[in-house]
Scaffold this active site. Structure first.
Site, mmCIF file in Angstrom:
data_model
loop_
_atom_site.group_PDB
_atom_site.id
_atom_site.type_symbol
_atom_site.label_atom_id
_atom_site.label_comp_id
_atom_site.label_asym_id
_atom_site.label_seq_id
_atom_site.Cartn_x
_atom_site.Cartn_y
_atom_site.Cartn_z
ATOM 1 N N LYS A 165 0.837 -1.263 0.152
ATOM 2 C CA LYS A 165 0.014 -0.124 -0.117
ATOM 3 C C LYS A 165 0.675 1.139 -0.025
ATOM 4 O O LYS A 165 1.329 1.759 1.207
ATOM 5 C CB LYS A 165 -0.989 0.004 1.109
ATOM 6 C CG LYS A 165 -2.073 1.177 1.007
ATOM 7 C CD LYS A 165 -2.570 1.553 2.340
ATOM 8 C CE LYS A 165 -1.848 2.779 2.946
ATOM 9 N NZ LYS A 165 -1.857 3.995 2.242
ATOM 10 N N GLY A 169 7.248 5.412 7.674
ATOM 11 C CA GLY A 169 6.065 6.526 7.713
ATOM 12 C C GLY A 169 6.659 7.362 8.835
ATOM 13 O O GLY A 169 7.733 6.959 9.553
ATOM 14 N N SER A 170 5.719 8.065 9.572
ATOM 15 C CA SER A 170 5.921 8.938 10.727
ATOM 16 C C SER A 170 6.061 7.780 11.974
ATOM 17 O O SER A 170 5.631 6.760 12.009
ATOM 18 C CB SER A 170 4.790 9.929 10.880
ATOM 19 O OG SER A 170 3.590 8.919 11.059
ATOM 20 N N THR A 171 6.824 8.283 12.939
ATOM 21 C CA THR A 171 6.803 7.604 14.327
ATOM 22 C C THR A 171 5.563 7.403 14.826
ATOM 23 O O THR A 171 5.310 6.226 15.172
ATOM 24 C CB THR A 171 7.677 8.331 15.196
ATOM 25 O OG1 THR A 171 9.134 8.401 14.519
ATOM 26 C CG2 THR A 171 7.833 7.823 16.422
ATOM 27 N N VAL A 209 2.421 7.009 13.462
ATOM 28 C CA VAL A 209 1.622 6.181 12.705
ATOM 29 C C VAL A 209 2.364 4.828 12.696
ATOM 30 O O VAL A 209 1.761 3.568 13.046
ATOM 31 C CB VAL A 209 1.359 6.305 11.236
ATOM 32 C CG1 VAL A 209 0.644 5.072 10.639
ATOM 33 C CG2 VAL A 209 0.737 7.812 11.179
ATOM 34 N N GLY A 210 3.733 4.522 12.819
ATOM 35 C CA GLY A 210 4.551 3.458 13.147
ATOM 36 C C GLY A 210 4.106 2.730 14.306
ATOM 37 O O GLY A 210 4.054 1.534 14.455
ATOM 38 N N CYS A 217 13.094 11.783 5.726
ATOM 39 C CA CYS A 217 13.595 11.362 6.822
ATOM 40 C C CYS A 217 14.916 11.562 7.295
ATOM 41 O O CYS A 217 15.131 11.732 8.463
ATOM 42 C CB CYS A 217 13.159 10.125 6.912
ATOM 43 S SG CYS A 217 14.188 8.946 5.814
ATOM 44 N N GLU A 241 9.849 16.598 14.016
ATOM 45 C CA GLU A 241 10.212 16.657 12.635
ATOM 46 C C GLU A 241 9.450 17.660 12.019
ATOM 47 O O GLU A 241 8.251 17.393 11.958
ATOM 48 C CB GLU A 241 10.019 15.123 12.488
ATOM 49 C CG GLU A 241 10.520 14.729 10.879
ATOM 50 C CD GLU A 241 10.322 13.378 10.452
ATOM 51 O OE1 GLU A 241 9.203 12.943 10.917
ATOM 52 O OE2 GLU A 241 10.923 12.832 10.036
#
Ligand code: NDP
Length: 511
Positions: A194, A247-249, A251-252, A303, A401
């Site tokens: 995805k 991805g972002s921390t 959502v991770g 990143c 970030e």
């Protein structure tokens, strides 16, 4: 100083004429629309025109895609093929990527807003990764232990882990899927992929190349949709064995929490707040160029962005003055312009978020030396490359970030202080050290908690070198010679030959 940004409509039309504009979902070797017939439209962040329309997947299509990947793994030929056969397919994909490099580069350029020259470099890099994975496929092997005793032999084999959910962000769409998928395939896994709903076209296009290279149906399934439904299904479904997420921390962490319910293996490439430390004895011209490159490459939506410049105090004033001159010269504008180095910001919301960080830093006492605002433009969204001076390590702009073209300036006196500032965030992805003294480079780089430390260079990469983060920048490593191993399970085979010593031997009186 940057001239007002102008768009060349004929250049845009020529680019649009070269790329596919509509994209379907790839499930079980077939292309199709989602059940609901819904679509996602992607508007170019620079040009304000619709670049792509994709079929929109929902949980239903995620379910079909996972079923296809599961069947292709459990019953299909791919995991059972020889490494040489799998390697051949990966090599063919690499050649097809090179054949269609311009189309793929245009898709990423128009959807993400990144400069075309940069996008071309990323696609060439991606093809190299597919070739590297093809080489590793042939070297996948386990271990043997012939030292366990005269009748014993231990063999550790590596089996493909199974079905892998691959979830990617919008900033390097084709490059990031290429850091994951070829290694999963090299191991013999099957996958559901995805891409970000903002930049799905190049990943969907990759699906065509995979089929053309002869990948069996169902081995790779590609679905465009949102994280909330499709991504959530891909991380929760018990038929999935591993999640490979970039991805972002934020959502991770949530994807990891979901994956924990079924104890999936997870690989996480997350955010960064990367320092570049410049000592007074550095090669200043090289350090200046790298500071600008590190902060504004991919409009800072990276990143690895070197978003914190930590300068030794005696040098700071002069260095920042030189930096201001250099930054004012960086060409910002139409990503289709070959000379542009900083393109558009991915969405209007994201631009607002970046401006918010700058405003907050100002309010906290930092000084905006250059930029700080959006650039007026006939369409799309652009942010002026920005330098924020007088930043203190505890300020939000030094800890979070920003993911935009914003460079924070901090200063230090001693090497120990530089290392302490470098390590003072929750992230630990990468760092740069600038000094002509080898001892300084070595000592400082060893003190920094980050997955990659560059010395007298910045953001260099190679397929051979592992990449990933310490602390909240991630879990696991991509690339490097163990990249295929990550997509395997170890299985111990314990052999015994000759008579075995019995566990229970009844005493003679008991017989
Ligand atoms: P996000 O974390 O917002 O999204 C990443 C992916 O996760 C997207 O495909 C998104 O789908 C999907 N997603 C969203 N919600 C869920 C969910 N609940 N379950 C599963 N998947 C979900 O990141 P961005 O796309 O905004 O990318 C920027 C971030 O990526 C930055 O923090 C950056 O540092 C990081 N990054 C890290 C890299 C590294 O190697 N360490 C490299 C590049 C970027 P959708 O958005 O379509 O809804």
């Amino acid at each position: 100083m940057n001239a007002p940004i102008k768009l060349d409509r004929s250049r845009l039309d020529a680019a649009l004429a070269r790329i596919p504009r509509t994209h379907e979902l790839l499930i079980d070797g077939r292309w199709g629309a989602g059940r609901g017939g819904e679509t996602i439209e992607r508007i170019s962040p620079a040009h304000g025109v619709t670049v792509s329309t994709y079929a929109r997947a929902s949980e239903h299509e995620a379910d079909l895609a996972i079923s296809a990947a599961r069947s292709a793994f459990d019953g299909g030929p791919w995991p059972r093929m020889t490494a040489a056969e799998r390697s051949k397919v990966l090599l063919d994909v690499a050649s097809l990527i090179e054949r269609d490099a311009e189309v793929i580069a245009l898709l990423d350029c128009l959807e993400s807003g990144k400069p075309i020259a940069q996008a071309r470099g990323e696609i060439a890099g991606a093809a190299d990764i597919w070739r590297y994975a093809a080489a590793l496929a042939r070297d996948l092997h386990g271990e043997s232990f012939s030292t366990l005793g005269p009748n014993k032999l231990g063999v550790v084999v590596r089996d493909p882990i199974g079905v892998v959910s691959i979830i990617t962000p919008w900033n390097f769409p084709f490059l990031i899927v290429s850091q994951k998928l070829p290694f999963a395939l090299a191991a013999g896994c099957t996958a559901v992929v995805k891409p970000s709903e903002l930049t799905s076209a190049s990943t969907l296009y990759l699906g065509k190349l995979l089929l053309e290279a002869g990948l069996p149906a169902g081995v790779v399934n590609i679905i465009a949709g949102t994280g909330a439904d499709v991504g959530a299904a891909m991380t929760s479904d018990p038929r999935v064995d591993m999640i490979s997420f970039t991805g972002s921390t934020r959502v991770g962490k949530s994807a990891m929490a979901t994956a924990a319910q079924t104890l999936k293996k997870v690989s996480m490439e997350l955010g960064g707040k990367n320092p570049q430390i410049v000592f007074a004895d550095a090669d200043l011209e090289a350090a200046l160029d790298a500071a600008v490159f590190g902060a504004y490459f991919n409009a800072g939506e990276c990143c690895n962005a070197g978003s914190r410049l930590i300068i030794q105090r005696p040098l700071a004033e002069r260095f920042v003055a030189d930096l201001q001159r250099k930054v004012r010269d960086v060409k910002v504008g139409d990503p289709l312009d070959e000379d542009v180095r900083v393109g558009a910001i991915v969405t209007p919301d994201h631009l607002e978020k970046i401006e918010g960080y700058v405003a907050e830093a100002r309010a906290a006492g930092a000084e905006v030396k250059v930029g700080g605002t959006r650039l007026e433009h006939e369409s799309g969204q652009f942010m002026a490359p920005t330098i924020v001076d007088g930043v203190q390590p505890q300020m939000t702009i030094a800890r979070e970030e920003v993911f935009g073209p914003v460079l924070s300036i901090l200063t230090f006196e001693t090497a120990d202080e530089a290392v302490a500032i470098a390590n003072s965030t929750d992230y630990g992805l990468s760092a740069g050290v600038w000094s002509q003294d080898f001892n300084t480079c070595l000592n400082v780089s060893r003190g920094i908690h980050a997955g990659t430390v560059w010395m007298n260079t910045f953001m260099d990469g190679a397929s051979e070198l592992p990449f990933g983060g310490y602390k909240q920048s991630g879990l696991g490593r991509e690339l490097g010679r163990r990249a295929v191993d990550d997509y395997t399970e170890e299985k111990t085979l314990h052999f015994h030959s000759g008579p075995r010593t019995a566990w229970w031997v009844p005493r003679p009186s008991e017989t």
